[in-house]
Motif scaffolding. Structure first.
Motif, PDB file in Angstrom:
ATOM      1  N   ASN A 251       0.717  -1.256  -0.084  1.00 22.44           N
ATOM      2  CA  ASN A 251       0.014  -0.095  -0.138  1.00 22.44           C
ATOM      3  C   ASN A 251       0.917   1.232   0.136  1.00 22.44           C
ATOM      4  OD1 ASN A 251      -2.295  -1.612  -0.095  1.00 22.44           O
ATOM      5  ND2 ASN A 251      -2.463  -1.649   2.209  1.00 22.44           N
ATOM      6  N   ALA A 252       1.973   1.502   1.010  1.00 23.54           N
ATOM      7  CA  ALA A 252       2.655   2.241   0.871  1.00 23.54           C
ATOM      8  C   ALA A 252       3.538   2.571  -0.559  1.00 23.54           C
ATOM      9  CB  ALA A 252       3.832   2.451   2.127  1.00 23.54           C
ATOM     10  N   LEU A 253       3.857   1.717  -1.043  1.00 23.52           N
ATOM     11  CA  LEU A 253       4.797   1.706  -2.425  1.00 23.52           C
ATOM     12  C   LEU A 253       3.725   2.118  -3.483  1.00 23.52           C
ATOM     13  CD1 LEU A 253       7.080  -1.174  -2.002  1.00 23.52           C
ATOM     14  CD2 LEU A 253       7.964   1.268  -2.248  1.00 23.52           C
ATOM     15  N   ALA A 254       2.429   1.667  -3.297  1.00 18.27           N
ATOM     16  CA  ALA A 254       1.444   1.868  -4.569  1.00 18.27           C
ATOM     17  C   ALA A 254       1.303   3.357  -4.547  1.00 18.27           C
ATOM     18  CB  ALA A 254       0.100   1.258  -4.213  1.00 18.27           C
ATOM     19  N   LEU A 255       1.287   4.224  -3.333  1.00 20.42           N
ATOM     20  CA  LEU A 255       1.142   5.703  -3.350  1.00 20.42           C
ATOM     21  C   LEU A 255       2.169   6.322  -4.143  1.00 20.42           C
ATOM     22  CD1 LEU A 255       0.234   6.360   0.445  1.00 20.42           C
ATOM     23  CD2 LEU A 255      -1.472   6.362  -1.545  1.00 20.42           C
ATOM     24  N   MET A 256       3.496   5.637  -4.551  1.00 19.24           N
ATOM     25  CA  MET A 256       4.334   6.200  -5.271  1.00 19.24           C
ATOM     26  C   MET A 256       4.664   5.578  -6.601  1.00 19.24           C
ATOM     27  SD  MET A 256       5.562   8.164  -2.841  1.00 19.24           S
ATOM     28  CE  MET A 256       6.752   8.984  -3.753  1.00 19.24           C
ATOM     29  N   ASP A 257       3.395   4.862  -6.865  1.00 16.25           N
ATOM     30  CA  ASP A 257       3.256   4.048  -8.193  1.00 16.25           C
ATOM     31  C   ASP A 257       4.741   3.262  -8.310  1.00 16.25           C
ATOM     32  OD1 ASP A 257       2.139   3.631 -10.621  1.00 16.25           O
ATOM     33  OD2 ASP A 257       3.062   4.968 -11.790  1.00 16.25           O
ATOM     34  N   ILE A 258       4.824   2.398  -7.325  1.00 14.18           N
ATOM     35  CA  ILE A 258       6.004   1.489  -7.319  1.00 14.18           C
ATOM     36  C   ILE A 258       5.156   0.257  -6.908  1.00 14.18           C
ATOM     37  CG2 ILE A 258       7.946   0.464  -6.286  1.00 14.18           C
ATOM     38  CD1 ILE A 258       8.674   3.307  -5.613  1.00 14.18           C
ATOM     39  N   ARG A 259       5.410  -0.842  -7.977  1.00 12.76           N
ATOM     40  CA  ARG A 259       4.506  -2.033  -7.812  1.00 12.76           C
ATOM     41  C   ARG A 259       5.305  -3.168  -6.956  1.00 12.76           C
ATOM     42  NH1 ARG A 259       2.633  -6.288 -12.439  1.00 12.76           N
ATOM     43  NH2 ARG A 259       1.646  -7.818 -11.360  1.00 12.76           N
ATOM     44  N   VAL A 260       4.726  -3.834  -6.027  1.00 11.09           N
ATOM     45  CA  VAL A 260       5.592  -5.041  -5.432  1.00 11.09           C
ATOM     46  C   VAL A 260       5.149  -6.250  -6.173  1.00 11.09           C
ATOM     47  CG1 VAL A 260       5.623  -6.393  -3.304  1.00 11.09           C
ATOM     48  CG2 VAL A 260       5.218  -3.819  -3.060  1.00 11.09           C
ATOM     49  N   LEU A 261       6.133  -6.720  -6.773  1.00  3.56           N
ATOM     50  CA  LEU A 261       6.028  -8.112  -7.441  1.00  3.56           C
ATOM     51  C   LEU A 261       5.777  -9.302  -6.820  1.00  3.56           C
ATOM     52  CD1 LEU A 261       8.298  -7.542 -10.575  1.00  3.56           C
ATOM     53  CD2 LEU A 261       5.850  -6.801 -10.492  1.00  3.56           C
ATOM     54  N   ASP A 262       6.449  -9.133  -5.690  1.00  2.00           N
ATOM     55  CA  ASP A 262       6.581 -10.595  -4.799  1.00  2.00           C
ATOM     56  C   ASP A 262       7.216 -10.014  -3.444  1.00  2.00           C
ATOM     57  OD1 ASP A 262       6.080 -13.286  -3.910  1.00  2.00           O
ATOM     58  OD2 ASP A 262       6.946 -14.177  -5.576  1.00  2.00           O
ATOM     59  N   HIS A 263       7.042 -11.209  -2.462  1.00  2.00           N
ATOM     60  CA  HIS A 263       7.793 -10.894  -1.363  1.00  2.00           C
ATOM     61  C   HIS A 263       8.061 -12.353  -1.239  1.00  2.00           C
ATOM     62  CE1 HIS A 263       8.157  -9.755   3.155  1.00  2.00           C
ATOM     63  NE2 HIS A 263       9.304 -10.781   2.742  1.00  2.00           N
ATOM     64  N   LEU A 264       9.384 -12.814  -1.259  1.00  2.00           N
ATOM     65  CA  LEU A 264       9.792 -14.291  -1.044  1.00  2.00           C
ATOM     66  C   LEU A 264      10.663 -14.450   0.169  1.00  2.00           C
ATOM     67  CD1 LEU A 264      11.893 -14.244  -4.712  1.00  2.00           C
ATOM     68  CD2 LEU A 264       9.646 -15.724  -3.935  1.00  2.00           C
ATOM     69  N   ILE A 265      10.296 -15.380   0.655  1.00  2.00           N
ATOM     70  CA  ILE A 265      10.767 -15.951   2.134  1.00  2.00           C
ATOM     71  C   ILE A 265      11.733 -17.076   1.851  1.00  2.00           C
ATOM     72  CG2 ILE A 265      10.259 -16.698   4.457  1.00  2.00           C
ATOM     73  CD1 ILE A 265       7.470 -15.496   4.320  1.00  2.00           C
ATOM     74  N   ILE A 266      13.009 -16.962   2.371  1.00  2.00           N
ATOM     75  CA  ILE A 266      14.188 -17.839   1.942  1.00  2.00           C
ATOM     76  C   ILE A 266      14.309 -18.607   3.276  1.00  2.00           C
ATOM     77  CG2 ILE A 266      16.361 -18.210   1.142  1.00  2.00           C
ATOM     78  CD1 ILE A 266      14.605 -16.528  -0.623  1.00  2.00           C
ATOM     79  N   GLY A 267      14.252 -20.153   3.106  1.00  2.00           N
ATOM     80  CA  GLY A 267      14.420 -20.949   4.205  1.00  2.00           C
ATOM     81  C   GLY A 267      15.201 -22.264   3.502  1.00  2.00           C
ATOM     82  N   GLN A 268      15.042 -23.322   4.191  1.00  2.00           N
ATOM     83  CA  GLN A 268      15.565 -24.443   3.289  1.00  2.00           C
ATOM     84  C   GLN A 268      14.451 -24.882   2.092  1.00  2.00           C
ATOM     85  OE1 GLN A 268      18.360 -25.917   4.200  1.00  2.00           O
ATOM     86  NE2 GLN A 268      18.631 -24.388   5.633  1.00  2.00           N
ATOM     87  N   GLY A 269      14.906 -25.351   1.147  1.00  2.00           N
ATOM     88  CA  GLY A 269      14.095 -25.873   0.206  1.00  2.00           C
ATOM     89  C   GLY A 269      13.700 -24.582  -0.745  1.00  2.00           C
ATOM     90  N   ASP A 270      12.706 -24.684  -1.475  1.00  2.00           N
ATOM     91  CA  ASP A 270      12.356 -23.560  -2.357  1.00  2.00           C
ATOM     92  C   ASP A 270      11.926 -22.342  -1.584  1.00  2.00           C
ATOM     93  OD1 ASP A 270      12.882 -25.002  -4.522  1.00  2.00           O
ATOM     94  OD2 ASP A 270      10.861 -25.978  -4.860  1.00  2.00           O
ATOM     95  N   PRO A 271      12.038 -21.137  -2.021  1.00  2.00           N
ATOM     96  CA  PRO A 271      11.566 -20.091  -1.375  1.00  2.00           C
ATOM     97  C   PRO A 271      10.030 -20.017  -1.599  1.00  2.00           C
ATOM     98  CG  PRO A 271      13.428 -19.337  -2.826  1.00  2.00           C
ATOM     99  CD  PRO A 271      13.226 -20.707  -3.151  1.00  2.00           C
ATOM    100  N   PHE A 272       9.521 -19.404  -0.541  1.00  2.00           N
ATOM    101  CA  PHE A 272       8.026 -19.192  -0.469  1.00  2.00           C
ATOM    102  C   PHE A 272       7.730 -17.912  -0.983  1.00  2.00           C
ATOM    103  CE2 PHE A 272       4.079 -17.790   1.329  1.00  2.00           C
ATOM    104  CZ  PHE A 272       3.325 -19.021   1.586  1.00  2.00           C
ATOM    105  N   SER A 273       6.822 -18.190  -2.080  1.00  2.00           N
ATOM    106  CA  SER A 273       6.466 -16.984  -2.812  1.00  2.00           C
ATOM    107  C   SER A 273       5.110 -16.530  -2.370  1.00  2.00           C
ATOM    108  CB  SER A 273       6.348 -17.115  -4.384  1.00  2.00           C
ATOM    109  OG  SER A 273       5.771 -16.091  -5.112  1.00  2.00           O
ATOM    110  N   MET A 274       4.969 -15.191  -1.932  1.00  2.00           N
ATOM    111  CA  MET A 274       3.664 -14.739  -1.457  1.00  2.00           C
ATOM    112  C   MET A 274       2.703 -14.232  -2.440  1.00  2.00           C
ATOM    113  SD  MET A 274       5.027 -12.679   2.256  1.00  2.00           S
ATOM    114  CE  MET A 274       3.270 -12.554   2.804  1.00  2.00           C
ATOM    115  N   ALA A 275       3.442 -13.965  -3.590  1.00  2.00           N
ATOM    116  CA  ALA A 275       2.764 -13.454  -4.794  1.00  2.00           C
ATOM    117  C   ALA A 275       1.982 -14.945  -5.366  1.00  2.00           C
ATOM    118  CB  ALA A 275       3.588 -13.042  -6.058  1.00  2.00           C
TER     119      ALA A 275
END
Length: 229
Positions: A198-222
């Motif tokens: 929401n904060a970045l949308a006010l600046m017209d900046i798009r969040v493509l994903d939030h990746l969480i890095i652990g063991q195995g494949d990263p978790f993609s919130m998108a």
């Protein structure tokens, strides 16, 4: 095989440098590769044993790569050798990102997942980082913005917005690691993600994903539909 004698007295086919020339770098162990970089060990401890001590002190090669500025203190590794190792490990980290930066564009946030996994998986504390992208989703920069404890890092939306503006980013991929190895988002992870979207949308900046890095494949919130309320 352990040798109490200096490496120069070993049989030629056992010396790391000669083995590298004869069989290629892939034939050497991690400790032997470090020995080639070190050049020599110290009194009563050859370079291969010193390499093993560095790996043992770091916990793994991945952690040594992830945090080269925090090399374990090992006998025989003074300022010159430490500087040589830090520079070499940093070159390795940068090499990981060359292919990413050379991509025409990131078609899918998963294009960046392996790079972020290599950079962040072995970190001992939680780190929040961003990949900044232009209007065509080409990579502008990677930056670690916040570091925390083993179980959390405070993220300040104002600083994320400021960093995006500094890099002239039109889009961003957020990422953070879970030192526990469990790549599942917490409630706090989901909340800060929506706040940043929401904060970045006010600046017209798009969040493509939030990746969480652990063991195995990263978790993609998108991929899980977590970028919208």
């Amino acid at each position: 095989m352990y040798h109490p004698q200096p490496i120069r007295t070993w049989a030629a086919h056992e010396r790391p440098r000669e083995r590298l020339y004869a069989h290629g770098a892939a034939a050497l162990s991690d400790a032997e590769l470090l020995a080639v970089l070190l050049g020599n060990g110290s009194m009563g401890c050859d370079a291969v044993a010193t390499g093993r001590a560095l790996l043992a002190g770091a916990g793994s090669l991945g952690r040594l790569l992830a945090e080269p500025d925090d090399l374990p203190r090992v006998s025989g590794v003074g300022p010159v050798k430490r500087a040589r190792l830090i520079a070499t490990l940093e070159l390795a980290r940068r090499a990981l990102g060359e292919g990413l930066v050379q991509l025409p564009c990131i078609q899918n946030p998963r294009d960046s997942a392996e790079y972020l996994r290599a950079r962040m998986r072995h970190l001992r504390t939680e780190v929040f980082a961003c990949l900044f992208l232009d209007t065509r989703h080409r990579v502008l920069a990677y930056e670690e913005l916040f570091r925390g404890t083993i179980d959390g890092a405070s993220v300040y939306p104002r600083e994320v917005v400021r960093a995006c503006l500094r890099h002239h980013a039109s889009a961003v991929i957020l990422a953070h690691n879970h030192p526990s190895g469990i790549a599942e988002p917490s409630r706090a992870d989901r909340d800060i993600t929506l706040t940043l979207v929401n904060a970045l949308a006010l600046m017209d900046i798009r969040v493509l994903d939030h990746l969480i890095i652990g063991q195995g494949d990263p978790f993609s919130m998108a991929e899980r539909g977590m970028l919208v309320a």
